[in-house]
Motif scaffolding. Sequence first.
Motif, short mmCIF file in Angstrom:
data_model
loop_
_atom_site.label_atom_id
_atom_site.label_comp_id
_atom_site.label_asym_id
_atom_site.label_seq_id
_atom_site.Cartn_x
_atom_site.Cartn_y
_atom_site.Cartn_z
N LYS A 40 0.83 -1.21 0.00
CA LYS A 40 0.00 0.00 0.00
C LYS A 40 0.86 1.26 0.00
O LYS A 40 2.03 1.22 0.40
N ILE A 41 0.27 2.36 -0.48
CA ILE A 41 0.95 3.66 -0.46
C ILE A 41 0.84 4.21 0.95
O ILE A 41 -0.24 4.27 1.52
N GLU A 42 1.98 4.64 1.50
CA GLU A 42 1.96 5.20 2.85
C GLU A 42 1.46 6.65 2.81
O GLU A 42 1.57 7.33 1.79
N SER A 43 0.95 7.12 3.95
CA SER A 43 0.33 8.45 3.96
C SER A 43 1.37 9.56 3.79
O SER A 43 1.04 10.67 3.36
N ASP A 44 2.63 9.28 4.12
CA ASP A 44 3.65 10.34 3.99
C ASP A 44 4.55 10.10 2.78
O ASP A 44 5.59 10.73 2.64
N GLU A 45 4.13 9.21 1.89
CA GLU A 45 4.96 8.89 0.73
C GLU A 45 4.87 10.00 -0.31
O GLU A 45 3.80 10.53 -0.59
N LYS A 46 6.01 10.37 -0.90
CA LYS A 46 6.00 11.41 -1.92
C LYS A 46 5.37 10.90 -3.20
O LYS A 46 5.59 9.76 -3.60
N PRO A 47 4.60 11.76 -3.89
CA PRO A 47 3.94 11.34 -5.12
C PRO A 47 4.93 10.72 -6.12
O PRO A 47 4.63 9.72 -6.75
N SER A 48 6.12 11.33 -6.24
CA SER A 48 7.10 10.83 -7.21
C SER A 48 7.50 9.39 -6.90
O SER A 48 7.71 8.58 -7.80
N GLN A 49 7.60 9.07 -5.61
CA GLN A 49 7.96 7.71 -5.22
C GLN A 49 6.74 6.79 -5.37
O GLN A 49 6.88 5.64 -5.81
N ALA A 50 5.57 7.30 -5.01
CA ALA A 50 4.35 6.50 -5.08
C ALA A 50 4.10 6.00 -6.50
O ALA A 50 3.71 4.85 -6.71
N ILE A 51 4.35 6.88 -7.49
CA ILE A 51 4.14 6.49 -8.89
C ILE A 51 4.97 5.26 -9.24
O ILE A 51 4.49 4.34 -9.90
#
Lengths: 337, 337
Positions: A57-68
């Motif tokens: 899952k995507i973490e709540s503090d994850e940066k969009p660039s990393q999430a992608i």
Amino acid sequence: MGGDIGPAAIVGGMARALRKDKSLSFDLFGDEAVIAPEVARHPALARAITIHHTTEKIESDEKPSQAIRRARNTSMGLAINAVKEGHAHAALSGGNTGALMAIAKLALRTMPGIDRPALAALLPTMTHDLVMLDLGANTECDAQNLVQFAVMGAAYSRTVLSIDRPRVKLLNIGTEELKGTDELKEAAALLRDATYLPMAFDGFTEGDKLSRGDVDVVVTDGFSGNIALKTAEGTARFVTDLLRRAFTSSLRSKAGFALSKPALNLLKVHLDPNNHNGAVFLGLNGLVVKSHGSANPKGVANAIGVAARMVRNDITNKIGQDLDEFRAHAFADEAEA
Amino acid sequence: MGGDIGPAAIVGGMARALRKDKSLSFDLFGDEAVIAPEVARHPALARAITIHHTTEKIESDEKPSQAIRRARNTSMGLAINAVKEGHAHAALSGGNTGALMAIAKLALRTMPGIDRPALAALLPTMTHDLVMLDLGANTECDAQNLVQFAVMGAAYSRTVLSIDRPRVKLLNIGTEELKGTDELKEAAALLRDATYLPMAFDGFTEGDKLSRGDVDVVVTDGFSGNIALKTAEGTARFVTDLLRRAFTSSLRSKAGFALSKPALNLLKVHLDPNNHNGAVFLGLNGLVVKSHGSANPKGVANAIGVAARMVRNDITNKIGQDLDEFRAHAFADEAEA
């Protein structure tokens, strides 16, 4: 539907939405070990739900660039992909907003005629909820972006709130025609001329007039929109905190509070974010709804209701038609000139 | 002092301010036929006031560009000119804000080291009033403007609110270092390095955190600042309107209100704009204070108090010193590089 917030609220919200609307069905992405027990608590939900197991899952503090980069097997990425592949009509998430927008934009792409998608949400007023956009997807916007936001916001108002000809205003620092940035003045001129669009454009509004209820759609760049929405949320909380402090300051005021409580509950209901839940990411080839991270089952059910109304009333198509009309007129005006 | 708002409130405010601070004296510009009867109602005021008769005034809807051209013999123009000529230490007006800023800027000029003056005002929070600037003087600002606003806001906090080392934050759409416009990121970097300035710079804040009371000075461009201030005002009014509606909705809640009234008055006092009156136009060679157009005598007296504290504590000089220090360090850094 993907969700990074408490599974009890998400699943409870699905059950609640299903009670209101029997035709709904759900794909739920997440950790089956956590989800299944929650689903088991709502027997009616079993026949309407498919669980797709994933522990990523995507973490709540994850940066969009990393999430992608690592979206593919996450619950959020899988939910958006289900929309892209046509397996779902809309995706809903209570997770990281920035990541959701970035993943959705990359997977679904902006629809024809839209340069930039926008985040729209509902704001309570004295009369009815108004639609405000953009709320943070775009920090800087030109006049064309603002016009496109107006078209999308009006379509949202028509399809979700059933307002035939929404009154649309641009957020500015004054209501006179000469106020504000060049982008705002140009957008106002374009919208004033576009009388054929299914909206009633009515110039500028200001921050202190948002709560009046005399406008249906407020259009702004994402920076000012985010500032306005958050300031409104913070101030409402501030005043109700002061109110709580006042009521608990003496025995006498505590007694007064006990007497007034049923009436004060109306105020609480009016301001409860769960009753205005469901921010929408508009302008993509597919629908993505963001639920408040702290939404309760009622809030999640409301967000699901927003998604369902947008799907049924085919908001994407309506936005496309309005934009075609706008471009056709702009083209005719140019040819004439 | 010039005033275009009701002379009863202005004169009443002067009398009130004089009771608190016997050393004050006033030059009042306006129509003597209207002013003199008001002054006569406050015998103590007679020895502290000089009336300068004029019937010309700037109208509330007059454009700044027009106001500048005919300012010379208006009450507003004469009041500002009295500061320019050294006959008064500060000018106060309850009139047209745009006109006041334009006339003051032209007459007094920006002080050395300041590229653009800014409008600062007080915002109530859970703990103490915070200073916010700019509130509409500059719709677009670069990083240097924002740094200068921070220096001016901190000086205001020190001289008017007696806070030794004000906590300063920049208004943004997130608190992470990567959020917001390039101007904000650059201003944050400059302020973070300027540890020698008499302020504690603490990064970014957001609209929903303004009311918390954990910051003394909030710095923003004039567009966002105006949106935030007005949204806060409008939302506070909206919630108190809902509260009024709740209290009057039944006999029972009316009784509850009667019981809670003394406690609720604390809320009213906390939010009353008159207790936070006195927006200040900072960065000019002379002090100009804007009183709320609808201020009562208490509000006007508070605005006069703000002006007096700024004069006594020599805010203009303090801003100048801080800017000199900032420039000296920037120059040293450049020479080193």
